[in-house]
Design a protein around this motif. Sequence first.
Motif, PDB file in Angstrom:
ATOM      1  N   HIS A 182     -81.218 -33.358  21.634  1.00 49.35           N
ATOM      2  CA  HIS A 182     -82.574 -32.923  21.981  1.00 49.35           C
ATOM      3  C   HIS A 182     -82.938 -33.371  23.401  1.00 49.35           C
ATOM      4  CE1 HIS A 182     -86.778 -31.884  21.469  1.00 49.35           C
ATOM      5  NE2 HIS A 182     -87.129 -33.126  21.757  1.00 49.35           N
ATOM      6  N   TYR A 183     -82.633 -34.628  23.726  1.00 54.29           N
ATOM      7  CA  TYR A 183     -82.946 -35.145  25.063  1.00 54.29           C
ATOM      8  C   TYR A 183     -82.101 -34.433  26.123  1.00 54.29           C
ATOM      9  CZ  TYR A 183     -83.469 -38.392  28.967  1.00 54.29           C
ATOM     10  OH  TYR A 183     -83.721 -38.941  30.204  1.00 54.29           O
ATOM     11  N   ALA A 184     -80.833 -34.193  25.813  1.00 52.37           N
ATOM     12  CA  ALA A 184     -79.956 -33.498  26.758  1.00 52.37           C
ATOM     13  C   ALA A 184     -80.503 -32.109  27.082  1.00 52.37           C
ATOM     14  CB  ALA A 184     -78.542 -33.393  26.199  1.00 52.37           C
ATOM     15  N   LYS A 185     -80.975 -31.414  26.069  1.00 48.80           N
ATOM     16  CA  LYS A 185     -81.516 -30.070  26.288  1.00 48.80           C
ATOM     17  C   LYS A 185     -82.804 -30.115  27.105  1.00 48.80           C
ATOM     18  CE  LYS A 185     -79.491 -27.838  22.208  1.00 48.80           C
ATOM     19  NZ  LYS A 185     -79.758 -27.158  20.912  1.00 48.80           N
ATOM     20  N   ILE A 186     -83.585 -31.182  26.934  1.00 44.16           N
ATOM     21  CA  ILE A 186     -84.836 -31.310  27.691  1.00 44.16           C
ATOM     22  C   ILE A 186     -84.568 -31.487  29.186  1.00 44.16           C
ATOM     23  CG2 ILE A 186     -86.753 -32.918  28.173  1.00 44.16           C
ATOM     24  CD1 ILE A 186     -87.064 -33.284  25.176  1.00 44.16           C
ATOM     25  N   ILE A 187     -83.598 -32.327  29.523  1.00 41.95           N
ATOM     26  CA  ILE A 187     -83.413 -32.649  30.942  1.00 41.95           C
ATOM     27  C   ILE A 187     -82.395 -31.758  31.639  1.00 41.95           C
ATOM     28  CG2 ILE A 187     -83.980 -35.054  30.435  1.00 41.95           C
ATOM     29  CD1 ILE A 187     -81.021 -35.692  31.242  1.00 41.95           C
ATOM     30  N   ASP A 188     -81.544 -31.059  30.879  1.00 40.50           N
ATOM     31  CA  ASP A 188     -80.442 -30.323  31.499  1.00 40.50           C
ATOM     32  C   ASP A 188     -80.927 -29.285  32.510  1.00 40.50           C
ATOM     33  OD1 ASP A 188     -77.431 -29.790  31.425  1.00 40.50           O
ATOM     34  OD2 ASP A 188     -78.247 -27.785  31.050  1.00 40.50           O
ATOM     35  N   PHE A 233     -73.560 -40.355  28.701  1.00 37.74           N
ATOM     36  CA  PHE A 233     -74.131 -39.531  27.643  1.00 37.74           C
ATOM     37  C   PHE A 233     -73.122 -39.378  26.510  1.00 37.74           C
ATOM     38  CE2 PHE A 233     -77.843 -38.304  29.884  1.00 37.74           C
ATOM     39  CZ  PHE A 233     -78.637 -37.569  29.014  1.00 37.74           C
ATOM     40  N   TYR A 234     -73.646 -39.304  25.291  1.00 37.57           N
ATOM     41  CA  TYR A 234     -72.787 -39.058  24.143  1.00 37.57           C
ATOM     42  C   TYR A 234     -72.521 -37.568  23.938  1.00 37.57           C
ATOM     43  CZ  TYR A 234     -73.421 -43.930  22.661  1.00 37.57           C
ATOM     44  OH  TYR A 234     -73.417 -45.302  22.589  1.00 37.57           O
ATOM     45  N   VAL A 235     -73.242 -36.733  24.683  1.00 42.23           N
ATOM     46  CA  VAL A 235     -73.067 -35.287  24.561  1.00 42.23           C
ATOM     47  C   VAL A 235     -72.889 -34.686  25.954  1.00 42.23           C
ATOM     48  CG1 VAL A 235     -74.440 -35.201  22.455  1.00 42.23           C
ATOM     49  CG2 VAL A 235     -75.550 -34.781  24.648  1.00 42.23           C
ATOM     50  N   THR A 236     -72.364 -33.472  25.999  1.00 40.89           N
ATOM     51  CA  THR A 236     -72.078 -32.801  27.263  1.00 40.89           C
ATOM     52  C   THR A 236     -73.362 -32.296  27.920  1.00 40.89           C
ATOM     53  OG1 THR A 236     -69.912 -32.091  26.470  1.00 40.89           O
ATOM     54  CG2 THR A 236     -70.844 -30.862  28.316  1.00 40.89           C
ATOM     55  N   LEU A 237     -73.455 -32.479  29.238  1.00 39.67           N
ATOM     56  CA  LEU A 237     -74.544 -31.907  30.029  1.00 39.67           C
ATOM     57  C   LEU A 237     -73.995 -30.719  30.822  1.00 39.67           C
ATOM     58  CD1 LEU A 237     -76.529 -34.941  31.538  1.00 39.67           C
ATOM     59  CD2 LEU A 237     -77.253 -33.376  29.733  1.00 39.67           C
ATOM     60  N   PRO A 238     -74.314 -29.502  30.430  1.00 45.87           N
ATOM     61  CA  PRO A 238     -73.776 -28.335  31.128  1.00 45.87           C
ATOM     62  C   PRO A 238     -74.098 -28.317  32.624  1.00 45.87           C
ATOM     63  CG  PRO A 238     -74.791 -27.674  29.068  1.00 45.87           C
ATOM     64  CD  PRO A 238     -75.126 -29.109  29.268  1.00 45.87           C
ATOM     65  N   SER A 239     -75.289 -28.778  32.988  1.00 42.41           N
ATOM     66  CA  SER A 239     -75.685 -28.751  34.396  1.00 42.41           C
ATOM     67  C   SER A 239     -74.765 -29.596  35.261  1.00 42.41           C
ATOM     68  CB  SER A 239     -77.128 -29.243  34.553  1.00 42.41           C
ATOM     69  OG  SER A 239     -77.273 -30.551  34.025  1.00 42.41           O
ATOM     70  N   VAL A 240     -74.190 -30.643  34.683  1.00 42.90           N
ATOM     71  CA  VAL A 240     -73.255 -31.499  35.429  1.00 42.90           C
ATOM     72  C   VAL A 240     -71.888 -30.828  35.510  1.00 42.90           C
ATOM     73  CG1 VAL A 240     -72.039 -33.717  35.413  1.00 42.90           C
ATOM     74  CG2 VAL A 240     -74.488 -33.628  34.876  1.00 42.90           C
ATOM     75  N   VAL A 241     -71.426 -30.307  34.374  1.00 41.48           N
ATOM     76  CA  VAL A 241     -70.121 -29.646  34.336  1.00 41.48           C
ATOM     77  C   VAL A 241     -70.089 -28.460  35.305  1.00 41.48           C
ATOM     78  CG1 VAL A 241     -68.485 -28.403  32.863  1.00 41.48           C
ATOM     79  CG2 VAL A 241     -69.749 -30.369  31.939  1.00 41.48           C
ATOM     80  N   ASN A 242     -71.208 -27.744  35.406  1.00 39.88           N
ATOM     81  CA  ASN A 242     -71.279 -26.538  36.244  1.00 39.88           C
ATOM     82  C   ASN A 242     -71.779 -26.810  37.663  1.00 39.88           C
ATOM     83  OD1 ASN A 242     -70.456 -24.878  34.108  1.00 39.88           O
ATOM     84  ND2 ASN A 242     -72.553 -24.595  33.368  1.00 39.88           N
ATOM     85  N   SER A 243     -71.953 -28.068  38.016  1.00 42.50           N
ATOM     86  CA  SER A 243     -72.614 -28.409  39.282  1.00 42.50           C
ATOM     87  C   SER A 243     -71.768 -28.150  40.524  1.00 42.50           C
ATOM     88  CB  SER A 243     -73.026 -29.885  39.270  1.00 42.50           C
ATOM     89  OG  SER A 243     -71.872 -30.730  39.266  1.00 42.50           O
ATOM     90  N   GLY A 244     -70.452 -28.087  40.340  1.00 42.31           N
ATOM     91  CA  GLY A 244     -69.584 -27.989  41.508  1.00 42.31           C
ATOM     92  C   GLY A 244     -69.360 -29.327  42.183  1.00 42.31           C
ATOM     93  N   LYS A 245     -69.918 -30.376  41.614  1.00 48.34           N
ATOM     94  CA  LYS A 245     -69.758 -31.738  42.136  1.00 48.34           C
ATOM     95  C   LYS A 245     -68.740 -32.494  41.298  1.00 48.34           C
ATOM     96  CE  LYS A 245     -73.203 -31.644  45.206  1.00 48.34           C
ATOM     97  NZ  LYS A 245     -72.991 -31.895  46.651  1.00 48.34           N
ATOM     98  N   PRO A 246     -67.978 -33.398  41.913  1.00 53.61           N
ATOM     99  CA  PRO A 246     -67.121 -34.262  41.088  1.00 53.61           C
ATOM    100  C   PRO A 246     -67.997 -35.163  40.224  1.00 53.61           C
ATOM    101  CG  PRO A 246     -67.139 -35.026  43.362  1.00 53.61           C
ATOM    102  CD  PRO A 246     -67.877 -33.722  43.345  1.00 53.61           C
ATOM    103  N   TRP A 247     -67.572 -35.364  38.983  1.00 52.49           N
ATOM    104  CA  TRP A 247     -68.385 -36.175  38.091  1.00 52.49           C
ATOM    105  C   TRP A 247     -67.499 -37.065  37.219  1.00 52.49           C
ATOM    106  CZ3 TRP A 247     -68.283 -35.316  32.649  1.00 52.49           C
ATOM    107  CH2 TRP A 247     -67.611 -34.157  32.248  1.00 52.49           C
ATOM    108  N   ILE A 248     -68.077 -38.189  36.859  1.00 49.69           N
ATOM    109  CA  ILE A 248     -67.387 -39.189  36.045  1.00 49.69           C
ATOM    110  C   ILE A 248     -68.175 -39.413  34.767  1.00 49.69           C
ATOM    111  CG2 ILE A 248     -66.777 -41.646  35.896  1.00 49.69           C
ATOM    112  CD1 ILE A 248     -66.137 -41.570  38.869  1.00 49.69           C
ATOM    113  N   HIS A 249     -67.463 -39.458  33.653  1.00 44.44           N
ATOM    114  CA  HIS A 249     -68.106 -39.782  32.379  1.00 44.44           C
ATOM    115  C   HIS A 249     -67.965 -41.278  32.133  1.00 44.44           C
ATOM    116  CE1 HIS A 249     -68.685 -40.129  27.998  1.00 44.44           C
ATOM    117  NE2 HIS A 249     -69.548 -39.136  28.193  1.00 44.44           N
ATOM    118  N   LEU A 250     -69.108 -41.944  31.985  1.00 44.57           N
ATOM    119  CA  LEU A 250     -69.132 -43.374  31.715  1.00 44.57           C
ATOM    120  C   LEU A 250     -69.306 -43.617  30.226  1.00 44.57           C
ATOM    121  CD1 LEU A 250     -69.504 -46.421  32.342  1.00 44.57           C
ATOM    122  CD2 LEU A 250     -71.899 -45.920  32.872  1.00 44.57           C
TER     123      LEU A 250
END
Length: 426
Positions: A100-106, A125-142
């Motif tokens: 729910h929170y992921a959908k609110i901020i994505d 995050f425990y769930v995937t954030l599409p906006s990060v995956v699709n950002s075109g930026k390198p990203w790290i999952h902590l």
Amino acid sequence: MKIFFIPMDAFGHVNACIGLARMLSEFEHQCIFAVPKRWCKPIEEYNFKVEIVKDPTVPDDQDLQKKNGDFVNRYSHTLSKTPREQFIELLIPSINRDIHYAKIIDGQIPTILESIDPDLIIIDFYVTLPSVVNSGKPWIHLTSCNPLNLYAGPNVPPSCFGLSIDTDPDTVISYKQFIAESMKDVKSDFDEWLVSKGVKPEPFAISKSSPYLNVYSFPSDLDYSEFGPVPDKCFRLDHMVRLVQEDPLGFDEKFFDRPGKKILFSLGSMGAADVELMKRLVGILGKSKHLFIVSKGLFHDKYELPENMIGAKFLNQMAILPRVDLVIHHGGNNTFVESLYFGKPSIVLPLFGDQHDNGRRAEDKKIGRSFRPHHVTEDELLMAIDELLNDKELNNRVLKIGENIRNSKSIDDFNKKIEEIIKVHK
């Protein structure tokens, strides 16, 4: 470099990101956070910039402990149940809350990314954030929790159940089948949302691993080397400890002048919200000859402390840890590693989730004890306290682990990794 942190809306995740950002800032990186407005103060105390994400379901000025406190009150009846029962009755509602929170901020993230143009994104995050995956930026999952869930293989037990590393394969399989069946509807709905956002779902998970790098915090002395080397595309940090701040401790410092062993007791912001459990444990610890510093949490005014205790709603934990002899805690990964960082043995009283795994690890590595807090008897808990305080071999082992953590240079190697990722991406 400009590094953009997106933690989940909870103390453990925000504090973990603060710890990592604090360490990365020493390499002159600029660290920026995306959080609801109520998190600004604890983050800005470390001089990090904050970009506000709006969550209309929670008031901006709400007490930081209230959201989790209300959640615990709603599900406190599940905390005394087995991890398997909790998975259905507590973890799945918790995962739905995270979704729910992921959908609110994505939908808010792309505008922020366009504004600040970071070189790297780190999400906890425990769930995937599409906006990060699709950002075109390198990203790290902590992964700021216990890292057992990062390891794969037929003999690796699933996380959040407190299972031993030598659990028989048939039991491992049965637990994994149980998880898949229990999560079927949640995953199906979430996968549908991901597809609508142009993200391909993971086959067996709701959290997507980063193709760039995945980082977790766990001391080398405790990591799951039994299952082989660090997983592919993963990097292990020995710690992400926040700086010790010289702010008030949260109570009268003269308490340390009293003779006797000092013990910190904290069940975290969520555990402390279970008032009946806190009353039960405080009642037991009140019969000890030792002195206790109690993190009372949101409902601090709902019960009194015995004469051998002092406490407050919120404690400056990082300033207290170096000055105590033992820590009794819930097994949250931050407190678990922070206690070891300062060379303190622990009694883990796990409530749910990865706390069960950290409790098991404390026992297996012989650095402490673990008991279910609703079921531990008075004799068991008081005896364990005395045994740990007097166990010189165990205390020496924990002191050595703490020395190894404090002397670790893993952050240097991690910094080289992220600088290389950013350079290649550009």
